[in-house]
Scaffold this active site. Structure first.
Site, short mmCIF file in Angstrom:
data_model
loop_
_atom_site.label_atom_id
_atom_site.label_comp_id
_atom_site.label_asym_id
_atom_site.label_seq_id
_atom_site.Cartn_x
_atom_site.Cartn_y
_atom_site.Cartn_z
N HIS A 356 80.23 39.41 17.19
CA HIS A 356 79.58 40.09 18.32
C HIS A 356 78.18 40.60 18.00
O HIS A 356 77.63 41.37 18.77
CB HIS A 356 80.42 41.29 18.77
CG HIS A 356 81.57 40.93 19.63
ND1 HIS A 356 81.46 40.65 20.97
CD2 HIS A 356 82.89 40.79 19.34
CE1 HIS A 356 82.66 40.37 21.47
NE2 HIS A 356 83.54 40.45 20.50
N LYS A 544 74.01 51.93 28.72
CA LYS A 544 74.63 51.16 27.65
C LYS A 544 74.64 52.04 26.40
O LYS A 544 74.08 53.14 26.39
CB LYS A 544 73.88 49.86 27.38
CG LYS A 544 72.39 50.03 27.13
CD LYS A 544 71.69 48.71 26.90
CE LYS A 544 71.58 47.88 28.15
NZ LYS A 544 72.36 46.65 28.11
N ARG A 545 75.27 51.56 25.37
CA ARG A 545 75.30 52.28 24.10
C ARG A 545 73.87 52.56 23.64
O ARG A 545 72.98 51.75 23.81
CB ARG A 545 76.05 51.42 23.07
CG ARG A 545 76.21 52.00 21.71
CD ARG A 545 77.21 51.17 20.91
NE ARG A 545 76.84 49.77 20.82
CZ ARG A 545 76.12 49.24 19.82
NH1 ARG A 545 75.71 50.00 18.83
NH2 ARG A 545 75.85 47.96 19.80
N LYS A 550 68.38 48.32 21.49
CA LYS A 550 68.50 48.23 22.95
C LYS A 550 67.29 48.85 23.65
O LYS A 550 67.12 48.70 24.84
CB LYS A 550 69.81 48.87 23.41
CG LYS A 550 71.04 48.12 22.90
CD LYS A 550 72.34 48.76 23.36
CE LYS A 550 73.57 48.06 22.78
NZ LYS A 550 73.83 46.74 23.39
N THR A 652 77.11 42.66 28.56
CA THR A 652 77.94 42.44 29.75
C THR A 652 77.51 43.35 30.90
O THR A 652 77.81 43.05 32.06
CB THR A 652 79.44 42.66 29.45
OG1 THR A 652 79.64 43.94 28.85
CG2 THR A 652 79.99 41.57 28.55
N LYS A 656 77.41 42.75 35.14
CA LYS A 656 77.94 43.67 36.15
C LYS A 656 76.86 44.05 37.16
O LYS A 656 77.10 44.12 38.37
CB LYS A 656 78.50 44.93 35.48
CG LYS A 656 79.72 44.66 34.60
CD LYS A 656 79.96 45.79 33.63
CE LYS A 656 80.91 45.34 32.52
NZ LYS A 656 80.85 46.21 31.34
#
Length: 815
Positions: A356, A544-545, A550, A652, A656
């Site tokens: 991942h 998100k995390r 990110k 993901t 969404k």
């Protein structure tokens, strides 16, 4: 499923009497939630039992998905929708003057996961059951989840997430299936009755693993699979003698030590004790799960394990459960006297591995001292796996001493779990096309050269049942009214919506639905955080995390830049924008926590400045979780997917957002690439360096962040504001963030994640968004184009790909 309204009412009343000694008029909201859930479970139970019975009737290959996380979210609505009885239950409750929404809000989010890894696992279980495949989950029943996040004075503060304060009505305790997991001790040597050598562990710490089962209900089918979660306890944890001697803490020391294993998801592992606890957790659920599977197999087939791999496929969800590989070797050899070669044959035909990440830090490795001390017999087996691997390496690459050393599972005083997974598993998959390409060509190039037949791609997906049918019912109705049912189980049918791209009535309806969803989110945040959002503004969302790659930092720096521009330039009059953040930072991740503090500090300044009122607002959503995500995704206009190119495996949340009609602002990274391919780049906003450009700069060591600061005075000012007292009078709070961009910290070069390099391109993309949003009709057309082309990103498609290429399961349909 047959539903009898009167029978349901009786069950509901009976449940309240048995569990709480109350009738309907005396019951509080939680009592009602519990009773409704328990009554629904009674209706589901026959299908659950029949599914188990069907699998046992004639042996069939089954999938077992081992994962440290299962981010399930709330169960009530999702289970009722999948069972096809939600409307009927709502009608019954309405007749009883009970508000279903009020009951639903009483359910806590199950504290079993944190990020995309865990949510993917939950989506996969939903799809497996919906598609009638025999597939089940194994994990840990965390008592407190990760943590409940609160923001205090702008800082993230972690509190226990006491999601099990009341019982969970959707789980069944199976004490009869408890197993024992052992830690520490010393290896002893003996012989079997026929004279074969046998190893066993003496003086070990024994921990009892007790399973709790949750039903995984397929949509529009009778299939109900199982998520089995293990809880840790000590079989002899309470010492009455010590207690009677008034040594109360020592009397429960063993019990506390055992229970800590299933206490918290991802405990802080910055020190040796945290690392040891993490490894204990991973071995605990891996060992318990394998003991469970082997016990069941032996009961049915005896100790001939030649059929084991034909009846079991075990998917390892990242490196957390990879210790299951040597553990299955141990069980077969030590408990059932299977020889090494036969045991290894079983292992290498049973396990498959999903990678991942591209980040080296996330490819787990354990110090030998910790690994060997906690798991002496397992370490002994890993040593032998490694010895044989090194022989293979020397045979295949006789002169390549670098490979001999660096591909060894044990080197540099560490045990490399990803290397063990790649070596032992029959399949190794990435989770997006770019991710898998980078694994093969860069990060795992040596392994791909050795095992090219193992590598494959399985682009991630999400379940449309939860992320559209349940969370966005108005949009679901819009879709069904135009193309009929069927998309709930075959998402590619959404493509039929393209014939409405120029239908004004449909576009106006889409605008109305989005506005209602934005108002609903605004109402929720006003109620929970006293935040005031303007639904007419652009809802630009990054949830998100929290991790540096990110690039929430890029986002907030741009917000600071926009703020300066509006204040300094009276002629600059952009459309009203609301920037929404939601993220948890790992408890030991200091710099990520600094970014949260920065976001909240900037929010406080901007939201209280009358000069930008009605133009700019920043909101940080506390304790981001699935139930909140279900409100955010339908309301978003812009989906922030801004990771450094080449570092996001898939993502993901991007799927969404797309499914719910938000337009992607993203780099060409992870599954963003495939999203832009499906919807068309013209229906999103692409920015930033490409992976190839970054790799070239890294190879040439040519990246110089100073040039970007020199070329853009506005950017230089924003970066300087991190330390000049604008947002922090002490000049220290954000110094590390500043230095990480300008000078480099902790031995790293400056701006590791290319925030400054991508800043100008990011600004341009946001200006394009502002212009595009002004044309509401065309924005709605772009939205509809994204929804219509989201079909590829269903987890149903992902599961079918796994089944075809890796798992080779057969559907088992109940009559």
């Amino acid at each position: 499923m047959n539903f009898n309204a009167e029978e349901f009412k009786k069950n509901l009343s009976a449940r309240l009497r048995r569990q709480y000694g109350k009738d309907i008029s005396q019951a509080n909201k939680h009592d009602l939630f519990d009773a409704v859930s328990a009554s629904a479970l009674e209706l589901i139970m026959p299908n659950w039992m029949a599914t188990r019975s069907e699998y046992e009737k004639k042996p069939t290959k089954q999938l077992y998905y081992l994962s440290a996380e299962f981010l399930m979210g709330r169960a009530l609505s999702n289970n009722l929708i999948n069972a096809g009885i939600k409307d009927a239950v709502e009608d019954v409750l309405k007749d009883m003057n009970i508000d279903f929404d009020m009951i639903e809000d009483e359910e806590p989010d199950a504290g079993l996961g944190n990020g995309g890894l865990g949510r993917l696992a939950a989506c996969f279980l939903d799809s497996l059951a919906t598609l009638d495949y025999p597939g089940h989950g194994y994990g840990i029943r965390y008592e407190y989840g990760m943590f409940e996040q609160r923001v205090e004075n702008g800082y993230q503060v972690e509190y226990p997430d006491n999601w099990l304060a009341h019982r969970d009505p959707w789980e069944i305790k199976r004490s009869d299936l408890a197993v024992t997991v052992k830690f520490g001790g010393n290896i002893a040597y003996g012989k079997t009755p026929d004279g074969q050598p046998r190893f066993y562990v003496e003086n070990a710490e024994e921990v009892t693993a007790t399973p709790y089962d949750m039903p995984i209900i397929g949509y529009d089918t009778k299939t109900v699979n199982t998520l089995r979660l293990w809880q840790a306890s000590s079989p002899n944890g309470f010492d009455l003698q010590l207690f009677n001697n008034m040594d109360y803490n020592r009397a429960v020391e063993r019990q506390n030590s055992a229970e800590n294993i299933s206490r918290v998801l991802y405990p802080n592992d910055n020190g040796p004790s945290g690392k040891a606890l993490r490894l204990k957790q991973q071995y605990f659920f891996s060992s318990a799960s394998l003991q469970d599977l082997v016990r069941h197999y032996v009961a049915d087939h005896g100790t001939d394990f030649s059929k084991f791999a034909s009846l079991h496929v075990i998917q390892l969800n990242d490196t957390h459960p990879v210790v299951a590989i040597p553990e299955l070797m141990r069980i077969l050899m030590d408990d059932y006297n299977v020889g090494w070669d036969e045991a290894w044959d079983v292992v290498t035909h049973t396990f498959a591995y999903t990678n991942h990440t591209i980040l080296a830090e996330a490819l787990e490795k354990w110090p030998i001292q910790i690994f060997q001390g906690l798991l002496p017999r397992i370490y002994q087996i890993v040593e032998e796996i490694n010895r044989r691997l090194v022989i293979d390496l020397r045979t295949k690459f006789p002169e390549d001493y670098y490979k001999h050393e660096h591909m060894a599972i044990i080197h540099n005083n560490m045990v490399y779990m990803a290397w063990m997974a790649i070596h032992a598993c029959f399949s190794v998959n990435g989770v997006a096309e770019l991710h898998t390409k980078l694994l093969k060509e860069v990060e795992l190039k040596d392994w791909y050269e050795m095992y090219p037949h193992k590598f494959n791609n399985k682009t991630n997906g999400i379940t449309q049942r939860r992320w559209l049918l349940s969370s966005n019912p108005e949009l679901a109705k819009f879709i069904t009214d135009r193309i009929g049912h069927g998309w709930e189980k075959e998402l590619t049918k959404l493509k039929e919506l393209e014939k409405y791209l120029d239908d004004d009535e449909s576009l106006n309806e889409l605008i109305r639905i989005k506005m209602e969803n934005k108002q609903a989110l605004a109402d929720y945040l006003k109620h929970t955080q006293n935040e005031f959002l303007d639904p007419e503004s652009i809802f630009d969302v990054q949830v998100k995390r929290l991790h540096e790659y990110k690039r929430q930092l890029l986002n907030i720096l741009n917000v600071m830049y926009l703020y300066n521009k509006i204040v300094e330039d009276p002629s600059y009059n952009p459309p009203a924008r609301t920037f929404i953040f939601g993220a948890k930072a790992a408890s030991g991740y200091r710099r990520a926590k600094s970014i949260i503090k920065l976001i909240n500090t900037v929010a406080e300044r901007i939201n209280n400045d009358r000069r930008v009122r009605g133009k700019l607002r920043v909101v940080f959503v506390e304790n981001y979780r699935v139930s909140v995500a279900e409100k955010i995704f339908p309301a978003a206009d812009v989906s922030e997917q801004i990771s450094t190119a080449g570092l996001e495996a898939s993502g993901t949340s991007n799927m969404k957002f797309m499914l719910n009609g938000a337009l992607t602002l993203g780099t060409m990274d992870g599954a963003n690439i495939e999203i832009f391919e499906e919807a068309g780049k013209e229906n999103g906003f692409v920015f930033g360096l490409l992976t190839e450009e970054i790799k070239k700069m890294e190879a040439e060591h040519s990246y110089n962040p100073q040039k970007y600061l020199e070329c853009n005075p506005g950017l230089a000012k924003v970066v300087e504001q991190l330390v000049d007292g604008t947002y922090d009078p002490t000049h220290q709070l954000f110094k590390e963030l500043h230095d990480s961009l300008v000078y480099g910290v902790e031995g790293n070069r400056p701006d590791v994640y290319y925030v400054l390099a991508d800043f100008d391109s990011y600004c341009e993309a946001r200006e394009k968004i502002a212009l595009a949003y002004a044309d509401k009709k065309n924005w709605a057309r772009m939205t509809l184009k994204n929804i219509a082309n989201a079909g590829k990103f269903s987890s149903d498609r992902t599961i079918e790909d796994y089944v075809k290429d890796i798992w080779h399961l057969n559907k088992v349909v109940q009559k």
